[in-house]
Design a protein around this motif. Structure first.
Motif, PDB file in Angstrom:
ATOM      1  N   ARG A  19       0.838  -1.212   0.000  1.00  0.00           N
ATOM      2  CA  ARG A  19       0.000   0.000   0.000  1.00  0.00           C
ATOM      3  C   ARG A  19       0.866   1.253   0.000  1.00  0.00           C
ATOM      4  NH1 ARG A  19      -5.888  -0.778   1.502  1.00  0.00           N
ATOM      5  NH2 ARG A  19      -6.113  -2.954   2.061  1.00  0.00           N
ATOM      6  N   THR A  20       1.942   1.224   0.735  1.00  0.00           N
ATOM      7  CA  THR A  20       2.845   2.377   0.752  1.00  0.00           C
ATOM      8  C   THR A  20       3.477   2.575  -0.627  1.00  0.00           C
ATOM      9  OG1 THR A  20       3.329   1.883   3.044  1.00  0.00           O
ATOM     10  CG2 THR A  20       4.866   3.354   1.928  1.00  0.00           C
ATOM     11  N   CYS A 199       0.177 -14.832 -12.143  1.00  0.00           N
ATOM     12  CA  CYS A 199      -0.590 -13.862 -11.356  1.00  0.00           C
ATOM     13  C   CYS A 199       0.294 -13.206 -10.300  1.00  0.00           C
ATOM     14  CB  CYS A 199      -1.754 -14.546 -10.652  1.00  0.00           C
ATOM     15  SG  CYS A 199      -3.041 -15.102 -11.775  1.00  0.00           S
ATOM     16  N   LEU A 200       0.140 -11.892 -10.173  1.00  0.00           N
ATOM     17  CA  LEU A 200       0.765 -11.140  -9.080  1.00  0.00           C
ATOM     18  C   LEU A 200      -0.167 -11.103  -7.878  1.00  0.00           C
ATOM     19  CD1 LEU A 200       1.919  -8.285 -11.416  1.00  0.00           C
ATOM     20  CD2 LEU A 200       3.457  -9.909 -10.290  1.00  0.00           C
ATOM     21  N   SER A 201      -1.456 -11.351  -8.149  1.00  0.00           N
ATOM     22  CA  SER A 201      -2.435 -11.441  -7.070  1.00  0.00           C
ATOM     23  C   SER A 201      -2.322 -12.853  -6.485  1.00  0.00           C
ATOM     24  CB  SER A 201      -3.828 -11.139  -7.618  1.00  0.00           C
ATOM     25  OG  SER A 201      -4.121 -11.988  -8.703  1.00  0.00           O
ATOM     26  N   PRO A 207      -2.991  -6.575  -5.315  1.00  0.00           N
ATOM     27  CA  PRO A 207      -4.457  -6.492  -5.403  1.00  0.00           C
ATOM     28  C   PRO A 207      -4.985  -6.818  -6.796  1.00  0.00           C
ATOM     29  CG  PRO A 207      -3.491  -4.290  -5.340  1.00  0.00           C
ATOM     30  CD  PRO A 207      -2.368  -5.264  -5.101  1.00  0.00           C
ATOM     31  N   VAL A 208      -4.206  -6.550  -7.823  1.00  0.00           N
ATOM     32  CA  VAL A 208      -4.651  -6.688  -9.220  1.00  0.00           C
ATOM     33  C   VAL A 208      -3.441  -7.041 -10.084  1.00  0.00           C
ATOM     34  CG1 VAL A 208      -5.594  -5.470 -11.240  1.00  0.00           C
ATOM     35  CG2 VAL A 208      -6.389  -4.841  -8.949  1.00  0.00           C
ATOM     36  N   ALA A 242       2.687  -2.603  -6.562  1.00  0.00           N
ATOM     37  CA  ALA A 242       2.417  -3.764  -5.695  1.00  0.00           C
ATOM     38  C   ALA A 242       2.976  -5.030  -6.334  1.00  0.00           C
ATOM     39  CB  ALA A 242       0.914  -3.900  -5.456  1.00  0.00           C
ATOM     40  N   GLY A 243       2.908  -5.090  -7.656  1.00  0.00           N
ATOM     41  CA  GLY A 243       3.432  -6.252  -8.379  1.00  0.00           C
ATOM     42  C   GLY A 243       4.936  -6.410  -8.201  1.00  0.00           C
TER      43      GLY A 243
END
Ligand code: PLP
Length: 348
Positions: A19-20, A199-201, A207-208, A242-243
């Protein structure tokens, strides 16, 4: 997490670090090729799987569809496992959107099509027949307890593909689960395929997003396919950030999920009324069944788990279950599920 959720690793929330990073990511317009975070992710993803280039996509389904539509065209045929995700769980996209005919084949207990049958399924050059173009494989194999298939199978398929000028695409939604379970780099699994989506999720907690990887020339064409599918995203670096963490920090810890899945399977095997095969469980997916003697249905049991313990479990038909371990499931959660199930099944 606000609940103990074994239904899938898709339920994972992004980590605080993600998130950061998402809030701070440098951005640009990715359709112009100007998002530095997306560019970094695509390069890292390609390096991890030993390919020249990568393409960030919104989902695993979009990655597989983009690959299939780039490799094949209308009237072409794709040889595919009959219980694979691309055949069964992607809304028939290859046929509805690509005019590509699936040619489903049975798979063994570990998700492998029989090599001789694959060979026999390649069409001759006869105008009556669809044109064989593609072999689709999956690793880990979701429907078979997420079994991690060792690379020699793909090497054998590569030979068949080369003999008949076919392309080989891997749905590697849980590629890193397979790599960690086999104790080899992901690139050793993807060495023999033309393209791969992962997938990275899911277990990696982004998250996506997924990444499709292949040769530079293939990815150049896939970029056009992605655009046609509506998948050209703009400041997608907020997601790619995030990925990057998923790829840099989250792959090795998948071993914890595998340990928890094995803990669950071993525990389930001790509960009277439950059928499970711990030996077949090498990654993070556990399928299990109720014995005929149990009067309750799978639905009865999942309802009770939910209302009495806030434990969420997936059903698989009227007598079966699927449990998936992930970042937000701890050893104590597995113990709670086992205790609760023991209790429910003992009372009958
Ligand atoms: C989850 C998954 C996909 C892709 O699913 P999306 O929800 O579209 O990201 C593809 N193949 C397998 C085996 C999967 O488990």
């Amino acid at each position: 997490m606000d609940r103990i959720d074994f239904r899938s690793d898709t339920v994972t929330w992004p980590t605080p670090t993600m998130r950061t990073a998402m809030a701070q990511a440098p951005l640009g317009d990715d359709v112009y090729g100007e998002d530095p975070t997306v560019n970094e992710l695509e390069a890292l993803a390609a390096a991890k799987v030993g390919k020249e280039a990568g393409l960030f996509v919104a989902s695993g389904t979009m990655g597989n569809l983009t690959a299939i539509l780039t490799h094949a065209t209308r009237g072409d045929e794709a040889i595919v496992g009959q219980d694979s995700h691309t055949y069964l769980w992607e809304a028939g996209g290859m046929a509805t959107l690509g005019g590509i005919v699936p040619h489903p084949l049975p798979t063994d207990a570990f998700g492998r099509m029989e090599l001789a049958q694959v060979k026999q399924s390649v069409r001759s050059d006869d105008p009556h027949l669809p044109h064989s173009r593609l072999i689709l494989v999956e690793n880990s194999y979701g429907d078979k307890n997420g079994y991690p298939i060792p690379p020699d199978y793909f090497a054998n398929l590569r030979q068949i593909a080369d003999q008949h000028n076919l392309r080989l695409h891997m749905d590697g939604a849980r590629l890193f689960n397979a790599a960690v379970a086999l104790g080899i780099p992901a690139a050793a699994i993807t060495e023999h395929v033309d393209s791969v989506t992962f997938c990275l999720s899911k277990g990696l907690c982004a998250p996506v997003g997924s990444v499709l990887c292949g040769s530079a020339e293939f990815i150049r064409r896939a970029r056009r396919t992605r655009k046609a599918l509506g998948g050209g995203m703009r400041q997608a670096g907020v997601l790619a950030a995030a990925g990057l963490i998923a790829l840099n920090e989250m792959t090795e810890r998948l071993a914890d999920d595998h340990r928890h899945a094995q803990q669950l399977a071993q525990g389930l095997a001790q509960i009277p009324g439950i059928i499970v095969a711990p030996d077949h469980i090498k990654t993070n997916i556990v399928y299990f069944q109720l014995e005929d003697a149990v009067a309750l249905s799978a639905e009865d049991i999942t309802q009770r788990l939910r209302t009495e313990a806030n434990i969420w479990l997936g059903t698989n038909g009227p007598r079966g279950f699927r449990a998936v371990t992930h970042y937000w499931i701890q050893e104590a959660n597995v113990t709670s599920l086992l205790e609760k199930l023991t209790h429910i099944l003992a009372v009958k």
